[in-house]
Design a protein around this motif. Structure first.
Motif, mmCIF file in Angstrom:
data_model
loop_
_atom_site.group_PDB
_atom_site.id
_atom_site.type_symbol
_atom_site.label_atom_id
_atom_site.label_comp_id
_atom_site.label_asym_id
_atom_site.label_seq_id
_atom_site.Cartn_x
_atom_site.Cartn_y
_atom_site.Cartn_z
ATOM 1 N N SER A 146 0.804 -1.199 0.047
ATOM 2 C CA SER A 146 0.069 0.222 0.003
ATOM 3 C C SER A 146 0.946 1.080 0.082
ATOM 4 N N ASP A 197 -8.437 -3.917 -4.462
ATOM 5 C CA ASP A 197 -9.014 -3.453 -3.114
ATOM 6 C C ASP A 197 -10.508 -3.827 -3.373
ATOM 7 N N HIS A 249 -11.546 -7.047 -1.240
ATOM 8 C CA HIS A 249 -11.873 -7.071 0.030
ATOM 9 C C HIS A 249 -13.068 -8.014 0.641
ATOM 10 N N ARG A 296 -14.146 -1.806 6.214
ATOM 11 C CA ARG A 296 -13.144 -1.266 7.108
ATOM 12 C C ARG A 296 -13.334 -1.672 8.815
ATOM 13 N N ARG A 334 -13.142 -5.293 9.678
ATOM 14 C CA ARG A 334 -11.646 -5.486 9.576
ATOM 15 C C ARG A 334 -11.176 -5.264 11.199
ATOM 16 N N ALA A 338 -6.040 -5.360 5.929
ATOM 17 C CA ALA A 338 -6.570 -5.730 4.613
ATOM 18 C C ALA A 338 -5.427 -6.555 3.723
ATOM 19 N N TYR A 368 -14.393 -1.006 -3.858
ATOM 20 C CA TYR A 368 -14.321 -0.810 -2.511
ATOM 21 C C TYR A 368 -13.979 0.699 -2.656
ATOM 22 N N HIS A 384 -12.935 4.236 -0.598
ATOM 23 C CA HIS A 384 -11.720 4.458 0.175
ATOM 24 C C HIS A 384 -12.234 5.474 1.164
ATOM 25 N N LEU A 388 -2.528 -5.752 -3.678
ATOM 26 C CA LEU A 388 -1.575 -6.262 -2.851
ATOM 27 C C LEU A 388 -1.251 -7.790 -3.212
ATOM 28 N N ARG A 427 -7.724 9.706 2.199
ATOM 29 C CA ARG A 427 -8.460 8.675 2.901
ATOM 30 C C ARG A 427 -9.041 8.950 4.341
ATOM 31 N N TYR A 440 -7.583 9.670 7.397
ATOM 32 C CA TYR A 440 -6.772 9.265 8.549
ATOM 33 C C TYR A 440 -6.024 10.326 9.178
ATOM 34 N N ARG A 482 0.758 -3.731 10.183
ATOM 35 C CA ARG A 482 0.977 -4.550 8.972
ATOM 36 C C ARG A 482 2.223 -5.306 8.527
HETATM 37 O O1 LIG Z 1 -3.768 -1.517 1.860
HETATM 38 C C1 LIG Z 1 -4.678 -0.910 1.253
HETATM 39 C C2 LIG Z 1 -4.780 -1.252 -0.081
HETATM 40 O O2 LIG Z 1 -4.954 0.116 -0.868
HETATM 41 C C3 LIG Z 1 -5.893 -0.172 1.881
HETATM 42 O O3 LIG Z 1 -5.321 0.228 3.250
HETATM 43 C C4 LIG Z 1 -6.925 -1.065 2.223
HETATM 44 O O4 LIG Z 1 -7.455 -1.251 0.717
HETATM 45 C C5 LIG Z 1 -8.141 -0.647 3.025
HETATM 46 O O5 LIG Z 1 -8.435 0.741 2.820
HETATM 47 P P1 LIG Z 1 -8.808 1.967 3.888
HETATM 48 O O6 LIG Z 1 -7.708 2.159 4.745
HETATM 49 O O7 LIG Z 1 -9.317 3.096 2.772
HETATM 50 O O8 LIG Z 1 -9.921 1.205 4.551
#
Ligand SMILES: O=C(CO)[C@H](O)[C@H](O)COP(=O)(O)O
Ligand SMILES: Nc1ncnc2c1ncn2[C@@H]1O[C@H](COP(=O)(O)OP(=O)(O)OP(=O)(O)O)[C@@H](O)[C@H]1O
Length: 303
Positions: free
Chosen positions: A15, A41, A44, A48, A51, A58, A87, A89, A111, A148, A150, A162
């Protein structure tokens, strides 16, 4: 159903490595209407919140529906369209799925595009995008803390969490790659100044062989071992005169020179621009080979 199958390209990497940015630029060079993109993505299996509830990242295969993805890869290779999940974001949840047509190029980025052998076997080219940690962390913080939603602390905590999954579920794909593209920082103030290293399996060094045909360029590959496999590494850390790059690109594929012309008209080509031109030209060359194969079979067989 198409009679000539698409060229399938897998781009794996962590990522924040810059995969989506690379794919957007490759699609522009190849022609957006000739490229379909599969963002992994979308596969998934947990949103979020889910998870977080089960404390899984992820990057863990269990947080992804890779069975559905492999089925879609198989169908696209056969020239069928697929309904791919999406997905979002911004919301951390899923949007409505969208149809993906098998255009001349299908690029899968994410990934785990070739974590499993059954998927790895389907690609025409497998690229591992191995961006240096310093750039990757800088880029991920910049993006996740703006686009995103955060905080910087949350992004750093997520990166720490991770590490085990990166080593176990993303990096093993390094050894499966046909080419590893490593972006690394340069001692240069400009934010886009990055060097590029190509690492190729010693038993199939496509770029090294092309470079050896150009007298203007002296090639000194270094040996490297990844996952028990020998690779040859070629590094670009300086701007190259556009005339030299043009000779090189003309050797690479049917539209190498034209691709370079789309990237720059400046007298020098930066390493990242050169890498884009090399990759796009290689994909054009694969497309041409595939067309020639199907031409030979009467354009009716899906391989
Ligand atoms: O590893 C990633 C690849 O983009 C992201 O963190 C994963 O897709 C989850 O996304 P988000 O943090 O927006 O929920
Ligand atoms: N060559 C580059 N030079 C400068 N910045 C870059 C470059 N490539 C990517 N970036 C920056 O890094 C950030 C992450 O890139 P990108 O979204 O393409 O990564 P990704 O590998 O697709 O990540 P993810 O898997 O998390 O979606 C972007 O905000 C982008 O601006």
């Amino acid at each position: 159903m198409h009679s000539v199958r698409p060229v399938l390209i897998g781009i794996a990497g962590d990522s924040g490595a810059g995969k989506s940015s690379l794919v957007a630029q490759l699609a522009k060079l190849l022609g957006n209407d000739r490229v379909s993109v599969i963002e992994l993505d979308g596969y998934h299996s947990l949103n979020r919140q889910e998870r977080k509830a089960v404390n899984i990242t992820a990057l863990h295969p269990r947080a992804n529906n890779l069975g559905l993805f492999i089925d879609h890869l198989y169908r696209l290779r056969r020239g069928e369209k697929v309904l791919r999940p999406v997905y979002n974001h911004d919301t951390g949840d899923f949007d409505d799925p969208v149809w993906v047509e098998p255009r001349p190029y299908v690029i899968v980025e994410g990934l785990h595009p070739f974590l499993f052998q059954v998927a790895a076997d389907m690609y025409d080219l497998k690229i591992y995008y191995d961006t240096h940690e310093e750039l990757k962390v800088r880029w991920k913080i910049l993006r996740d803390a703006t686009a995103r939603g955060y905080t910087v602390e949350e992004v750093l905590a997520e990166i720490r969490k991770r590490q085990w999954d990166i080593r176990n579920f993303v990096e093993p794909q390094l050894a499966m790659a046909d080419t590893v593209v490593k972006l690394f920082p340069l001692e240069d103030e400009r934010p886009d100044a990055v060097g590029v290293e190509f690492k190729e399996p010693a038993d199939n060094p496509w770029l090294k062989e092309k470079l050896e045909q150009i007298s203007e360029i002296s090639v000194q590959p270094k040996r490297d071992w990844i996952g028990g496999r020998e690779f040859l590494s070629l590094s670009f850390s300086q701007a190259m005169p556009v005339s030299t790059a043009h000779v090189l690109l003309e050797h690479m594929g049917p539209r190498g020179g034209a691709i370079l012309g789309k990237i720059t008209h400046a007298p020098f080509v930066m390493p990242y621009q050169l890498a884009l031109a090399i990759l796009a030209s290689r994909l054009e060359a694969i497309r041409q080979e595939l067309d020639a194969t199907f031409e030979g079979r009467g354009r009716s067989v899906v391989g």
